[in-house]
Scaffold this active site. Structure first.
Site: not given
Ligand code: NDP
Length: 491
Positions: A174, A249
């Site tokens: 996803k 992560e």
């Molecule tokens: P989000 O948490 O908003 O989203 C991440 C994923 O989760 C997306 O596919 C999103 O879908 C999905 N998602 C959102 N809500 C739900 C839910 N209730 N249930 C299941 N899936 C859900 O993060 P971002 O995409 O905004 O990414 C940024 C964040 O990721 C930052 O905090 C960053 O630090 C972190 N990150 C961490 C990394 C690491 O290695 N530790 C690497 C890269 C990023 P959709 O977008 O389609 O709504």
């Protein structure tokens, strides 16, 4: 109609006909239209993954056979690298060349897990009884939901898909709804490589809509998630009901410490890259600069000078050095973060607003921003902005530098610069973050584990541990000379 969901070996449209336009963050043009899964589609994907796992169609493959599949996927990704990089750059707004680097890293990730999977797995344990053989074996963990973010869409999904395949799991991918195209391309390659049907499934749509079953359905054994802290907390709560395994992560607020005895030219240059690469939309961005008082003025003056010269531009602008933020709502979040920092008393030295250049008018471009006079109690220092914003704090002693560097709920990564190797070793050891760069900032390799301390996550991706997340460990005790236990009285 578009058929970009992949369920049980078939490409199909959403069952309710739903679709979604993917917009370029550079100019809001529509770069693709993809299916948007319904709840029925999500449940079908979970059912397909469960059935394929339980049938043994893939778990019966040896580690060696699965490694060959993973290596073949690496070859096919390399073949299609530029096509995939173009899609990634269209979706994210990042420069094409950066997307090319990302795809090269994805290929390296698949090669790493191919070589790891091909190694001997399991071990014998000496239990001290001649007629007992004791074996530790590694088995595929089960069905996994693999949920990725939008900043490095293909790379973050690859860190999950490659070990899941090497381990023999079935899964549902996803990606973020904002950046789905590279996951579609990867799934096509997984299919072309000869993965049995039902093993890999692809669901597209907003997490708030399609995510719920992926994180709570009892047929899912593991959720591997990369994204924000708040979503990670939602996933932990949902997963608790069925005690799913979790690999999380999450975000970071990564300290970048510069001591006065450092190679300042290199440190300043790396500080600029660490904070403003990909406009700060990097989980390990070095956005929290912590500088020794005696060199503060020089360091900050030069950083501000360089930040002002960074050239913003879209995917096809070859002179650009970094691109737009991902979306209008993310730009609004970053703007709010800036307003809060000013209200809290941080000194804005440069940036702090949207680019006003005509060529950026339709995109989500935010200027590289530096805040001075920051302290640990400010939200701009503690919260992840995920934008091009650097905060600067001052220290006088090594102990203070360490204390400030650890004063965060996060623990993903950090860096330090000093010409004193003993000091470097002491500070690297004292910082509680999953990756520490000494006289460097940012590089990683698939062979080295990646992940966070504290609220930056649970578990590790990459390295050897990254495969372990997708394996169960079983102990098989075989008594080759059976006898009565004799514990209770004779019957
Ligand atoms: P989000 O948490 O908003 O989203 C991440 C994923 O989760 C997306 O596919 C999103 O879908 C999905 N998602 C959102 N809500 C739900 C839910 N209730 N249930 C299941 N899936 C859900 O993060 P971002 O995409 O905004 O990414 C940024 C964040 O990721 C930052 O905090 C960053 O630090 C972190 N990150 C961490 C990394 C690491 O290695 N530790 C690497 C890269 C990023 P959709 O977008 O389609 O709504």
């Amino acid at each position: 109609m578009v058929a970009t969901l992949y369920i049980n070996g078939l490409w199909r449209e959403a069952s309710d006909g739903g679709s979604h336009d993917v917009q370029s963050p550079h100019d809001q043009s529509v770069v693709a239209t993809v299916s948007q899964a319904s709840q029925t589609d999500v449940l079908d994907a979970i059912a397909a993954a469960r059935a394929s796992f339980d049938s043994g169609v893939f778990t019966s493959w040896s580690f060696k056979e699965r490694s060959e599949l993973v290596a073949k996927i690496a070859d096919l990704l390399e073949r299609d690298a530029d096509v995939i990089a173009r899609k990634e750059s269209d979706d994210t707004g990042k420069r094409f060349i950066e997307a090319q680097y990302d795809v090269a890293d994805v290929v390296a990730t698949f090669r790493h897990f191919a070589s790891l999977g091909a190694k001997e797995h399991g071990r014998s344990v000496d239990v001290g009884i001649a007629h007992v053989s004791s074996r530790i074996v590694h088995e595929p963990l089960g069905v996994a939901s693999l949920i990725g973010p939008w900043n490095y869409p293909l790379l973050q999904i690859a860190w999950k898909v490659a070990p899941a395949l090497a381990a023999g799991c079935s899964f549902i991918i996803k990606p973020s709804e904002l950046t789905p195209q590279s996951a579609i391309a990867l799934t096509k390659i997984i299919e072309e490589a000869g993965t049995p049907k039902g093993v890999a499934n692809l669901i597209l749509g907003p997490g708030s809509v399609v995510g719920s079953s992926l994180i709570s359905d009892p047929r899912v054994d593991l959720v591997s998630f990369t994204g924000g802290l708040t979503t990670g907390q939602t996933i932990m709560k949902a997963a608790a009901t069925t005690i799913k395994k979790l690999a999380l992560e999450l975000g970071g607020k990564n300290p970048h410490i510069i001591f006065a005895d450092a190679d300042l030219d290199a440190a300043i240059d790396n500080a600029v890259t660490a904070a403003f690469l990909h406009s700060g939309q990097v989980c390990s961005a070095g956005t929290r600069l912590i500088v020794e008082r005696s060199v503060h003025d020089r360091v900050v003056t030069e950083i501000v000078h360089r930040a002002g010269k960074i050239k913003l531009g879209g995917p096809n602008d070859e002179s650009a050095e970094t691109g737009p933020l991902i979306s209008k709502s993310h730009l609004a979040n970053v703007s709010t973060y800036v307003e809060k920092a000013i209200a809290e008393g941080a000194t804005l030295l440069i940036g702090g607003e949207r680019s006003d250049k005509a060529e950026h008018a339709k995109g989500w471009y935010f200027l590289p921003t530096v805040f001075d006079n920051c302290t640990s109690d400010m939200s701009c220092v503690q919260d992840e902005s995920f934008g091009p914003i650097m905060t600067v704090e001052i220290f006088d002693t090594e102990a203070q530098a360490i204390a400030i560097g650890n004063d965060t709920v996060f623990g993903l990564s950090g860096g330090l610069w000093s010409g004193d190797s003993q000091k470097c070793a002491r500070v690297a050891s004292a910082l509680r973050h999953g990756t520490i760069w000494v006289n460097d900032f940012g590089p990683y390799r698939p062979a080295a584990e990646w992940g966070g301390y504290k609220q930056s996550g649970i578990g590790r991706e990459l390295g050897e541990h990254g495969l372990g997340e997708y394996l169960e460990i079983k102990h098989i005790w075989t008594n080759n000379a059976p006898s009565r236990s004799g514990w209770f009285k004779d019957l």
